[in-house]
Every structure is written in C-alpha cells, then in structure tokens.
Design a protein around this motif. Structure first.
Motif, short mmCIF file in Angstrom:
data_model
loop_
_atom_site.label_atom_id
_atom_site.label_comp_id
_atom_site.label_asym_id
_atom_site.label_seq_id
_atom_site.Cartn_x
_atom_site.Cartn_y
_atom_site.Cartn_z
N ASN A 59 11.00 -7.67 -0.42
CA ASN A 59 9.62 -7.11 -0.57
C ASN A 59 9.26 -6.87 0.97
O ASN A 59 8.66 -7.68 1.91
CB ASN A 59 8.58 -8.08 -1.09
N TRP A 60 8.93 -5.50 1.19
CA TRP A 60 8.55 -5.02 2.62
C TRP A 60 7.38 -4.28 2.56
O TRP A 60 7.00 -3.57 1.91
CB TRP A 60 9.80 -3.93 3.15
N CYS A 61 6.58 -5.08 3.54
CA CYS A 61 5.12 -4.38 3.61
C CYS A 61 4.95 -3.81 4.72
O CYS A 61 5.02 -4.30 5.85
CB CYS A 61 4.11 -5.37 3.33
N PRO A 62 5.23 -2.13 4.86
CA PRO A 62 5.02 -1.42 6.12
C PRO A 62 3.95 -1.70 6.74
O PRO A 62 3.89 -1.71 8.07
CB PRO A 62 5.28 0.06 5.55
N GLU A 63 2.65 -1.75 6.10
CA GLU A 63 1.35 -1.99 6.74
C GLU A 63 1.56 -3.43 7.64
O GLU A 63 1.05 -3.31 8.85
CB GLU A 63 0.29 -2.09 5.74
N LEU A 64 1.82 -4.43 7.05
CA LEU A 64 2.15 -5.58 7.76
C LEU A 64 3.17 -5.90 8.56
O LEU A 64 3.43 -6.55 9.46
CB LEU A 64 1.92 -6.95 6.87
N THR A 86 12.78 -2.82 -0.78
CA THR A 86 13.95 -2.06 -0.36
C THR A 86 15.01 -2.75 0.42
O THR A 86 14.84 -4.13 0.59
CB THR A 86 13.02 -1.26 1.17
N PRO A 87 16.05 -2.46 0.37
CA PRO A 87 17.16 -3.02 0.81
C PRO A 87 17.27 -3.41 2.46
O PRO A 87 17.10 -2.21 3.08
CB PRO A 87 18.53 -2.19 0.37
N LEU A 88 17.56 -4.33 2.64
CA LEU A 88 17.68 -4.72 4.14
C LEU A 88 18.87 -5.33 4.46
O LEU A 88 19.37 -6.25 3.56
CB LEU A 88 16.48 -5.45 4.57
N ARG A 89 19.53 -5.18 5.41
CA ARG A 89 20.48 -6.07 5.97
C ARG A 89 20.00 -7.62 6.14
O ARG A 89 19.05 -7.64 7.04
CB ARG A 89 21.33 -5.55 7.21
N ARG A 116 13.50 5.00 -12.44
CA ARG A 116 14.25 4.15 -11.44
C ARG A 116 13.25 4.17 -10.27
O ARG A 116 13.01 3.16 -9.78
CB ARG A 116 15.47 4.63 -10.96
N ALA A 117 12.49 4.98 -9.91
CA ALA A 117 11.64 5.21 -8.91
C ALA A 117 10.52 4.15 -9.02
O ALA A 117 10.04 3.44 -8.18
CB ALA A 117 11.15 6.46 -8.31
N GLU A 118 9.95 4.34 -10.25
CA GLU A 118 8.78 3.48 -10.70
C GLU A 118 9.27 1.92 -10.62
O GLU A 118 8.33 1.13 -10.05
CB GLU A 118 8.42 3.83 -12.17
N VAL A 119 10.29 1.55 -11.02
CA VAL A 119 10.90 0.18 -11.13
C VAL A 119 10.75 -0.34 -9.63
O VAL A 119 10.77 -1.40 -9.26
CB VAL A 119 12.22 0.02 -11.91
N ALA A 120 11.38 0.73 -8.76
CA ALA A 120 11.64 0.15 -7.37
C ALA A 120 10.42 -0.29 -6.78
O ALA A 120 10.59 -1.13 -5.72
CB ALA A 120 12.38 1.29 -6.69
N GLY A 121 9.46 0.51 -6.98
CA GLY A 121 8.08 0.09 -6.53
C GLY A 121 7.50 -1.44 -7.12
O GLY A 121 6.41 -1.77 -6.56
N LYS A 122 8.24 -1.78 -8.01
CA LYS A 122 7.53 -3.12 -8.44
C LYS A 122 8.24 -4.39 -7.94
O LYS A 122 9.62 -4.26 -7.76
CB LYS A 122 7.74 -3.28 -10.14
N SER A 123 7.57 -5.31 -7.74
CA SER A 123 8.08 -6.48 -7.18
C SER A 123 8.97 -7.14 -8.58
O SER A 123 8.68 -7.04 -9.56
CB SER A 123 7.32 -7.67 -6.75
#
Length: 822
Positions: A161-166, A190-193, A286-293
RNA sequence: GCCGAAGUGGCGGAAUCGGCAGACGCGGCGGAUUCAAAAUCCGUUGCCCGCGAGGGCGUGAGGGUUCGAUUCCCUCCUUCGGCACCA
C-alpha cells in the motif's frame, strides 16, 4: 494504649527499600550449581512518550510475584527488562520537531525506567538492553545475515500500500476505503522491491511444534494463521495455445464438476488471455482492482464481480472447454492465483455462477442419487459420494480425493500439494528509525559518470552482497530530515552513507530498514549475556537459563510477535546457535485493564489512570496488590478507584497487626490453623497464577489476626513472608522491624503443617429433598450412621420428614446429608 | 459468516472430579468514636413475601440428565477478542 503507634507510610518505606535493593544488587541473577532455575520474562515495552499506564504493571506485577516467590523457594531466577525502542512514534516526533529519534527514545526510556523502578519490580537491571543499542543492532543484523546466507532472506517485488502523498507504505490497517486513514490521501497497490523472510519454509514446524507448549488458545490462533491445507495442483490446458494454467484445489474429487475457471486479476497470463473483444473490459477491471487495498477487496465484496477473458481452458480429463474469467475474489498471492470453479460444491463458485449465469453441475451427491444442481439455492460443500465423475463414481469424498490425485500423478496432470495461508514475511520498511539491513549492491555508472552521488547509475539489486560479520554493526546515518517519501526508503537521502567505494568500485547500501518486530524477535536471548562483545551470548549463559519458563504479555501479540520470534528461534536452532526448538515453555496473556467506565483506556476518552498518581497517593504496594486483586490475570477488567482504597486499607491493617507483633508465644489453635491454611493456599495460588484468590485469603487472615491483642513474632514473620511477593516494600520494612537483618528476598518460604490445614470437625448441610433445612457439626470422617444420629432429633429436619416415607439417603462425608422422602 | 472466551448481587469478583451459591473487596444502610467532619472500628447487606418465626425465588434464556446442576448435555440470546472470499 498511650504509646504512639507508627503509621504505614509507603512514601517513606518504598524509596528506602528500592535504594537498598539497588545498592545491594539484590536481584542480579546468579546461578548456583545444583539449584533449579526459572527464566521469567515480560514482553518488553515500547517506551512511548506518554509513559507507563496501569496496563503495563499488570503483567509485570504477576511475573514479579512469581520471581520473588521463586527466589524464596530457593530457585535461581532470571527476570530481566529492556526496551523495544525502535518504532514509528519517535520518528514521527522527529519529523515534527526535528529532534533526533535517539534523543526522544532516550528520554522515554528514562521515564519508563523511573516508573518501573518506583513500582519495586525485582528486575536484574544490570541486564537492561534496548533494541536501539548499537551492540544490540549488531546482533540483530548478524541474525539477518544468518538468514540471508541460508537463503531465508530474499528480495521480491511485492504489492504494497503506497501512499504517494505521505510518501510511505502503509499497513493494511492504515488504509480505509482506498485512502490513508490519516489525511485521506489516495493509496495505490504497487509492487515494490522488498526484503522478505521465508517463514513459509518453517510453516509445518511452526504449527506442529506448538504441541508440547503450555500455551493458551494462542496455539490455535497460530495454527489457523498458518492455515495448512492439503490438496492438489492440477494443470489445465488452454484452447489453441501451448501454455497451461496451474490451479490449486483441496477438492480434487470435484474435478469433473469444474464448469469454468477464474484467475486472479494480477495473474501473469491475464493480458495474453484477453481476446480483442474482451481486452478493454479485462484491463479496466484489473485497473479497478489494483486501486483497492486487500481490505476493500475482501471486506466490502458482498457481491461477486468479474470479467470474462474471452479465452477457454481445456479440462485435463474430459477435454471440455471451460470459459476463463478473472475475478478479485481469487487472490494472486495464494496458491497459484488461479482456480477451477466447481459451483456445485463451493459456496463462492456457486455465487459467482449464479451472478454470471454459468452452469452448475452436481458431482458429489449427499445420498448417491442424481440431482439437478441448477435448481439448488446453495452449494453442497460437504462430503458425499462422487457422481458423474467417471472412475470416481460411487466413491466417498475422502477416497475419491485420494483416487483422483493418484490418477493425476500417474498421468502427469497434477501433483499432491500442501498450501499455507501464511505468506512470507515482508521485512523491509521505508523508514528511518529501524535497523539498517546489512546488505549492499554493486553500482554501475553511466557513461562518463565517476561518482554515483552526482550522476546517473544503476544499482544491481539482483546482486546483493552481505556485510562481513566484522563490519557489523552497520550504523544508521544521521539525517536532518527524517521524512519518508521515497519508495526506496528514507535513507536514500544519506548519499554519503549510501554510496561507498571499495577496491575502486562503487557500491550502494540497502536503504530499506527492518520492521519493529526485528528487535523483539530475539531479545530474550540477549538477556542471557547482554554485555558479551564477542558472541551473541555464551554457551554457558545459554545453558544456565534457557528456555524461558514463563512468558507474560498481551494477547495482541498472540500471532505476529510470537510467531516471528519462534521462527527466528528455529532458524537459530538449525544454525546450531540455540539448543531448544522452542523458546517459550509457558505463555500467559494478561487481560486488558479498562477505564472506570468500562471502556478501553485512552486519552480521548479521558479515562486514563496514571500509575504515578496511584503510587503517590497509596504507594506502589497498593497498586500492585490492587491490580492482582481485580480478578483473574487473563480477564479483561475495569479499573475501580475505590478498589485501590480497599487494598490500601488491607495493607494498613497488615501494618497495624504485624508491626506491633511481640513475643514468641503460640497462636491460639484456630488462628494457627488459619495461618497454616493460608500459607498453603497462597503458595498454591501463586504457582497457578491465581493471585486474586491468594490476596483474598490473606485478607481473611489479617482480619482474624487483627482481632488478637497481640500477634506473636513467628506468626507475623510467616505472614510477612507470604505477602512479600505482592507487597515487597511493606514486607521488607516489617521484616526488619520484626528483627531480621537481611532482606527477605532470599529468605525461605514458610512451610505449613498439613495436619493443621484440614479441620477435624466440619459443618455439613442437611437437606430434605435437596433443600437445606439444617446444618450439623460432624467429625470429618463421620459415617452415615453418625450423621443420621446427629440429626435424629433435629426439629428443622423432622418438620419436613415427619409422616413421610424415607426413600433414599445420600451422604457425602464432609459435604452433605440429603434425605429423599415422599 | 467462521473460530475462541465469557455471561453469577448495585459493582469487581469467589465457588466447577456435580454436593451449603455469592468468599474477599467496593458501594449501601445502621451504630460507636468526634463539638462536627474525615479517618478508623463494630454490625448489617442477593431479591421477594412476612411484625416475627419462617417461606418462596435466584448463577444470560429455554429444555434435558440427576436425589442434587453456576458446574454435565442440547437449543438459543448477548458481550468481548481474533479471522475475514485462502479455492
């Protein structure tokens, strides 16, 4: 009575004895050959800025009582305390004020320590440690490298769970409705290493080796969390294509009932399976789902959603073509991220089939007969008898499962497989205030660049290099700005720390840090030998104290902390560092203490009780005894300020009765019996952690002794001893006033005379038809005839038996005499 | 929804190899002490009926087993904790 009696004054007594214990190094743990040992451990606290609250001393008092009692029983005790001092609040405070987290942490530890000391806990403070200590970090990193070298720490691209704002990743709990809990900023998956620990490699052992442990329901929680399930992986073909789709199922017996397939939206084949006609819909979904936690995907999904890919799978046995769908109820992270759907026999598949008008077929029959599944209102998920299933027909479910797996393996279409809900442990954080991960990577410089700090470069994350043991500890760099923001971690800003040269080549350090769990995974081991500069601990220290005999802490740690710590311990066991497969023999969770209004204590509710205030008003001993008197240790219970007052009165009465003790004379018989019974009960209750009833027994005793003109000294000493684990300051003071020179910390626990703990004469109830009508005193071993004789002329009994026929008499010696008449 | 724990006086809680329910503490009431109060001490305190002796009812609800159930069995309700589409 002109002589002035001294008053119980905890504010004078308590500091006095705390100083004596410290000067005398009374509670430093020492091992004596031939004596039994006990390692009694509290879950160490995170030293928060708000200081101790009354919940902390609950568990700590319980363990302190056990520790003190054990010393009096001649047992060597290790009872240490330390600080879980990495953690978010100090970092957030640093972001707000610029104060370095190390400074904040230091202050908070000082406050906690002062408060704990004011409560008179018998910790061996010489072993104090903090997870932020550089020497401690060194060994935390050392353990990480043990894992890395054993292939148990690896990097992976993990959706977070990446929050760009924070500018940070958030835990699932911190994401509400796709937005950050704080501030309401959008959160993306988003996938992160990430660094990941292979806890799944230990799943079976973590579940099965719980068996011998003396733990409460927590064991079951861990087993559920690990979530082992047995089944098979089966390969389905794809129409007109060479690839296969591998699925996991626990019901291979229902293979012939599969009518469609569902892939997780993030499944690798999704894009290529989407036909031109369906492509747009598939990608949109798929895009819709990606936006959900994860939370939203699961909690809110009452109704099934999904999209047809346009492609078809080929059933491995029947050759039938099955439509392939994607849907968010299939999780990418579990099993193979794909399922065969058997709507007749799985609730979710059934709902999905109904939602999208897919066929439902019965292949397991409750009675062996054939039914039309299309008319059902719910799936039949129980065991039954296979039907419409070729070679499985007529077999019961268990047998059919085995037969199907055998068949699949023989034909090379599938394999037997065990799956776990437990996932590998995402171990990296993008924060500052944590242990640096002791790994670095080669850096490739772009054309013409000589210094990666000022030019384009590539970090070869695929080639991680471990620091040498001799290079540990890897320190955190100092930062001006602690704000997170970079998905690679707050440490990326420390350029001079991050990039370094070795043999003329550039390298980059890992900029993620470890999570707070890391330090708490192994602190119990460092307590064994906290000052050892050469080793994590010496073998001698290990053999002296391990394993932990009693571990007390909140049930909020039932799964994560206790599972993680057990995992690390098992890794160290495999590495030959520790000798026991399990670290904690007995585990107890103390219950939460609620506010007076029966709600959880919190600042916002205004119901927080500060232990400092209680100590100031009534003393540490009153606080300790009250917290133990509230009820069973494990129970959740509300604070009652008047309850403390009641306990204070009890200690006042103890003081008044015992400080005036005089003479060697014996107690009267009845008081003496009560004393012996109380010694017995208090000992037994302490060992069973029934501290509330031990206290009530001592209240009964003091109520009796207080009635005497004078309490003889030997009785006073015995009472002082048994109360001392609960109220150590008061009892040390009494002990001294009763003429003892040495601290009572190691004085022997008083013995009792078993003969005096059972009464010769007992009063039993006399019932007629089950109703108590009278009571009679009898010898304990009186026969039924004796009992009958004793009540033969009892008017109260006769009143109810007169003129009636006696049908039966029940006599339980020492308990009851019951006449059944009619 | 699933799993787990628990429901006992005005309150916190005792008592479960089935055997006197309510220990102990808080609170309440009455009294002693005090000029008065606080503190302390003594008595009393599950509910209902009764002047009293006494009687009846009572451990979340309803059934069951038993001479006897807070305790064992079945069904249900409530509260708290955990998990949350895990194929």
């Amino acid at each position: 009575m002109s002589s002035e009696r001294s008053k119980y004054d905890p504010s004078a007594i308590e500091p006095k004895w705390q100083a004596r214990w410290e000067e005398g190094r009374t509670f430093e743990a020492r091992r004596h050959p031939g004596r039994p040992k006990k390692y009694i451990l509290d879950m160490f606290p995170y030293p928060s800025g708000s200081g101790l609250h009354v919940g902390h001393p609950e568990g700590y008092t319980a363990t302190d009582i056990i520790a003190r009692y054990s010393r009096n029983k001649g047992i060597d005790v290790l009872h240490p305390m330390g600080w879980d001092s990495f953690g978010l609040p100090a970092e957030q405070y640093a972001i707000k004020t610029g104060t370095h987290p190390a400074v904040t942490t230091g202050h908070n530890i000082a406050t906690f320590k002062r408060q704990l000391k004011s409560l008179g806990f018998s910790y061996d403070w010489s072993r104090e440690l903090a997870t932020t200590d550089l020497e401690y970090v060194r060994w935390t990193q050392w353990i990480f490298l043990q894992m890395f070298r054993r292939g148990l720490a690896y990097q992976a691209e993990i959706p977070v769970n990446w929050c760009p704002e924070l500018g940070t990743t958030l835990a699932n709990e911190e994401v509400v409705d796709g937005k950050s809990e704080v501030g309401g900023h959008p959160v993306v998956r988003t996938p992160l290493r990430q660094w990941t620990l292979k806890i799944t490699a230990y799943a079976d052992r973590l579940a099965s080796e719980l068996e011998g442990l003396d733990w409460p329901e927590t064991k079951k929680k861990q087993v559920d969390w690990i979530g082992r399930s047995e089944g098979a992986e089966v390969d389905f073909g794809i129409a007109d294509r060479p690839e296969k789709i591998r699925i996991f199922t626990t019901r291979p017996d229902t293979l012939f009932g599969a009518t469609y397939m569902v892939l997780a939206p993030e499944h690798a084949l999704v894009e290529s399976l989407a036909t031109p006609a369906q492509r747009e819909a598939v990608l949109a979904y798929r895009a819709e789902v990606a936006g959900k936690s994860d939370m939203d995907r699961t909690a809110l999904a009452k109704k099934k959603t999904g999209v047809f890919t346009g492609s078809y799978a080929v059933h491995p046995l029947s050759g039938a073509e099955l439509p392939i769908w994607i849907a968010d109820f299939v999780l990418g992270g579990y099993g193979t991220g794909a399922i065969m759907s058997v709507p007749g026999h799985d609730e979710r598949d059934f709902e999905f089939a109904r939602e999208f008008g897919l066929p439902i077929v019965e292949v397991v029959s409750p009675d062996g007969g054939l039914h039309d599944a299309m008319t059902w209102s719910e799936a039949f998920a129980d065991d039954g008898v296979s039907v419409r299933s070729s070679f499985l027909d007529g077999k019961k479910t268990a047998e059919a499962k085995a037969a199907m797996i055998d068949h699949l393996e023989r034909e090379g279409l599938g394999v037997r497989k065990v799956q776990y809900k437990l996932r590998d442990w995402v171990f990296s954080r993008q924060r500052y205030w944590g242990e640096p991960i002791p790994i670095y990577f080669p850096v490739e410089l772009a054309e013409g660049v000589v210094d990666p700090r000022h030019g384009a470069h590539t970090i070869r994350f695929d080639r991680p290099i471990a620091l040498e043991d001799s290079e540990l500890p890897l320190r955190l760099p100092d930062l001006e700005d602690f704000r997170p923001g970079d998905p690679a971690g707050a440490l990326v800003k420390a350029l001079d720390w991050r990039f370094f040269q070795k043999d003329g080549r550039w390298f980059a350090r890992e900029t993620n840090t470890m999570p707070q769990w890391a330090g708490s995974c192994w602190y119990y081991l460092r307590f064994l030998d906290p000052k050892n500069q050469e080793q994590i601990f010496s073998q001698q220290a290990y053999d002296a104290w391990m394993p932990v005999d009693l571990y007390v802490g909140g049930s909020e740690h039932a799964v994560l902390h206790l599972l993680y710590a057990r995992f690390w311990h098992k890794v160290l066991y495999d590495a030959g560092v520790v000798k026991h497969p399990e670290p904690f023999i007995k585990l107890v969770h103390q219950g939460m203490i609620l506010g007076e209004n029966n709600e959880k204590m919190s600042k916002s509710r205004g119901n927080v009780v500060n232990p400092d205030d209680v100590v100031k008003q009534h003393g540490a001993d009153s606080l300790r005894v009250y917290e133990m008197f509230m009820g069973p240790l494990e129970a959740v219970k509300p604070w009652q300020t008047n309850g403390v007052v009641g306990v204070r009165r009890f200690l006042d009465r103890v003081w008044n009765a015992l400080s005036a003790a005089e003479g060697e004379g014996p107690l009267d018989d009845e008081s003496n019996r009560l004393l012996h019974k109380t010694i017995k009960k208090v000992g037994e209750d302490i060992e069973a952690l029934r501290l509330n009833t031990a206290i009530s027994a001592m209240m009964i005793l003091v109520n009796r002794l207080g009635d005497l003109d004078v309490v003889p000294v030997p009785a006073a000493k015995a009472f002082t001893m048994i109360l001392s684990p609960f109220a150590p300051h008061l009892c040390e003071e009494l002990w001294e006033r009763l003429g003892e020179k040495e601290s009572l910390a190691y004085a022997p626990w008083p013995s009792f005379d078993p003969a005096l703990t059972v009464d010769d004469e007992v009063e039993i109830a006399v019932q007629v038809n089950g109703k108590v009508r009278s009571r009679v005193k009898l010898r304990r071993d009186a026969t039924e005839a004796d009992a009958r004789a004793a009540v033969a002329s009892d008017e109260a009994v006769l009143q109810h038996t007169r003129g009636k026929t006696e049908k039966k008499v029940i006599y339980v010696p020492g308990r009851i005499l019951n006449f059944i008449v009619g």
